[in-house]
Design an enzyme around this catalytic site. Structure first.
Site, short mmCIF file in Angstrom:
data_model
loop_
_atom_site.label_atom_id
_atom_site.label_comp_id
_atom_site.label_asym_id
_atom_site.label_seq_id
_atom_site.Cartn_x
_atom_site.Cartn_y
_atom_site.Cartn_z
N LYS A 180 0.67 -1.04 -0.23
CA LYS A 180 -0.05 -0.53 0.31
C LYS A 180 0.71 1.34 -0.02
O LYS A 180 1.96 0.68 0.94
CB LYS A 180 -1.16 0.05 1.22
CG LYS A 180 -2.15 0.61 1.07
CD LYS A 180 -3.10 0.39 0.45
CE LYS A 180 -4.41 1.13 0.35
NZ LYS A 180 -5.39 0.28 -0.31
N GLY A 218 -20.21 7.52 2.96
CA GLY A 218 -18.97 7.31 1.81
C GLY A 218 -19.63 7.53 0.22
O GLY A 218 -20.02 6.67 0.30
N GLY A 222 -17.52 7.98 -2.53
CA GLY A 222 -15.99 8.27 -3.38
C GLY A 222 -16.27 7.01 -4.75
O GLY A 222 -17.51 6.59 -4.78
N ASN A 223 -15.11 6.38 -4.98
CA ASN A 223 -15.59 5.88 -6.42
C ASN A 223 -16.22 4.69 -5.20
O ASN A 223 -17.41 3.41 -6.33
CB ASN A 223 -13.89 4.61 -6.53
CG ASN A 223 -14.23 3.88 -7.95
OD1 ASN A 223 -15.58 3.78 -8.37
ND2 ASN A 223 -13.35 2.93 -7.55
N ALA A 224 -15.89 3.40 -4.39
CA ALA A 224 -16.93 2.75 -3.95
C ALA A 224 -18.70 2.84 -3.05
O ALA A 224 -19.16 2.03 -4.09
CB ALA A 224 -16.36 2.04 -3.28
N GLY A 225 -18.69 3.68 -2.79
CA GLY A 225 -19.61 4.22 -2.10
C GLY A 225 -20.79 4.56 -3.46
O GLY A 225 -22.33 4.29 -2.71
N1 GLU Z 1 -7.50 0.14 -3.04
C1 GLU Z 1 -7.96 -0.79 -3.30
C2 GLU Z 1 -8.52 -2.22 -1.96
O1 GLU Z 1 -7.80 -1.15 -0.85
C3 GLU Z 1 -7.48 -1.65 -4.89
C4 GLU Z 1 -6.11 -2.19 -4.62
C5 GLU Z 1 -5.82 -2.92 -5.84
O2 GLU Z 1 -6.91 -2.96 -6.67
O3 GLU Z 1 -4.61 -2.82 -6.22
O4 GLU Z 1 -8.68 -3.10 -2.38
#
Ligand code: GLU
Length: 424
Positions: free
Chosen positions: A108, A220, A222-225
């Protein structure tokens, strides 16, 4: 710094690990191989601002594990991101990839910045400098980043370009979550939410209620929410509350999600600001109260440590689907378990993102691109299989879904570590 940030997410992650490791009866050597991050890098990034001044931004990249494959995980841009948070997020990536069986380790990244206060040029300079500074760590077989909170396909494009220019070759597989024009995958943008929906469908089936007419609150947008809201409303669920940094919005009859998306599109930065002027919603006095609403399904899709021992007793949802990473603390987990709340844990629930990242990486490497139908077919198969395996494991060991997911994932990582053995 807020109270919530004082809860150390990495310590919480390790508590989850310890519980599962104890049940699996791992010995000290096995634990030593897979628990702590392998590599932690911190950089100071000088960036030329529009007014000519130079500002230094702090950046991190943590590789938690490369046992099952290259490190994999997004890059977060956030003013309060810390190395402890990035360590926790990298740790969760290792076990997330193992739960769904994609051949990656965990990593990360984070950059301490507020992208809403940067111009496009400043943001581009920062993204490029981050990637250039760490370019030795990255690579299709080494470490493959992706979007996370406040990063997007445009930022992925700049990072991909920086890397390709350095190497003097077109190397799309160094990063995922790219736009379609640059080797991105169909279905990647909505993949996290889509994967969650596949899990939620399985979970409501297991719990004996339907998605049609189910009341949902989402923290949230954003993209997910935002994709979660859209996809679940298409499945007939009633989204009664949504929120983001601008506040929480409530309508017991259901919020018009298209109006919410339109509001975000019209605002200069992507927020729900002013939603109450565009559609019938009430702005809640305390946005955190969204988590305590009388709903069937609660979807935390923002940041860590949102449901704690302080508010867990007031949660009324039957099902929590963790689109965010680490939204429920270990103390809250215990309270919710006693209340019989079924949790689809983050490392399973939001794994759709990294799963389609894997499919993107595969497509990049063979230079052949699939249709959205093909991608979603694979995603559904992988998510449903993972859900079933986690449920089975949790039944076998008589533990909740989170510990079940960790038992499954830790078992896989441990096995891979043993097969590889130690390089002298
Ligand atoms: N940021 C996303 C996660 O937390 C996707 C990570 C990725 O696709 O490598 O799973």
């Amino acid at each position: 710094m807020s109270f919530l940030k004082q809860i150390n997410p990495f310590e919480n992650a390790l508590k989850q690990f310890d519980k599962a490791a104890e049940i699996l009866q791992l010995d000290e050597n096995q634990i030593a191989m897979i628990k702590e991050p392998r590599r932690i890098t911190e950089v100071n990034l000088p960036v030329q601002m529009d007014d000519g001044s130079i500002r230094i931004f702090k950046g991190f990249r943590v590789q938690h594990s490369i046992i099952r494959g290259p490190a994999k995980g997004g890059i977060r841009f956030h003013p309060e991101v810390t190395v402890e948070e990035v360590k926790a997020l990298a740790f969760w990536m290792t076990y997330k990839c193992a739960v769904v069986g994609v051949p990656f380790g965990g990593g990360k990244g984070g950059v301490v910045c507020d992208p809403s206060k940067l111009s496009r040029t400043e943001l581009q300079n920062l993204a490029r400098r981050y990637f250039a500074e760490l370019s030795d760590m990255f690579g299709p077989d080494q470490d493959v980043p992706a979007p996370d909170v406040n990063t997007n396909p445009q930022i992925m494009s700049w990072m991909f370009d920086t890397y390709s220019m350095h190497k003097k070759r077109f190397i799309p597989a160094v990063i995922t979550g790219k736009p379609l024009e640059l080797g991105g995958s169909e279905g990647r943008t909505e993949a996290t939410a889509q994967g969650m929906v596949y899990c939620v469908r399985e979970a409501v089936d297991h719990l004996g209620f339907g998605l049609k007419g189910a009341k949902v609150a989402i923290q949230g947008f954003g993209n997910a929410g935002s994709h979660a809201a859209k996809l679940l409303s298409e499945d007939g669920a009633i989204i009664v509350a949504i929120s983001d940094i601008s506040g929480a919005y409530y309508n017991p009859e259901g919020i018009d999600i298209d109006a919410a998306l339109e509001t975000c599109r019209q605002n200069e930065v992507w927020t729900l600001e002013g939603l109450e002027k565009n559609t019938r919603v009430e702005k809640m006095d305390d946005p955190m109260k969204l988590l305590e609403l009388d709903v069937d399904i609660l979807i935390p899709a923002a940041l860590e440590n949102q449901i704690t021992e302080a508010n867990a007793p007031n949660v009324k949802a039957k099902l929590i689907a963790e689109c965010a990473n680490g939204p429920v603390t270990p103390e809250a987990d215990e309270i919710l378990e006693k209340k019989n709340v079924f949790i689809i844990p983050d490392i399973l629930c939001n794994a759709g993102g990294v799963t389609v990242s894997y499919l993107e990486w595969v497509q990049n490497r063979m230079g052949y691109y699939w249709t959205k139908e093909r991608v979603n077919e694979d995603l559904e198969r992988i998510m449903v299989k993972a859900f079933d395996e986690v449920l089975e494991t949790s039944k076998k060991y008589q533990v909740n879904m989170r510990i079940g997911a960790f038992i499954l994932a830790i078992g896989r990582v441990t096995k891979a570590a043993e097969l590889r053995g130690l390089y002298a």
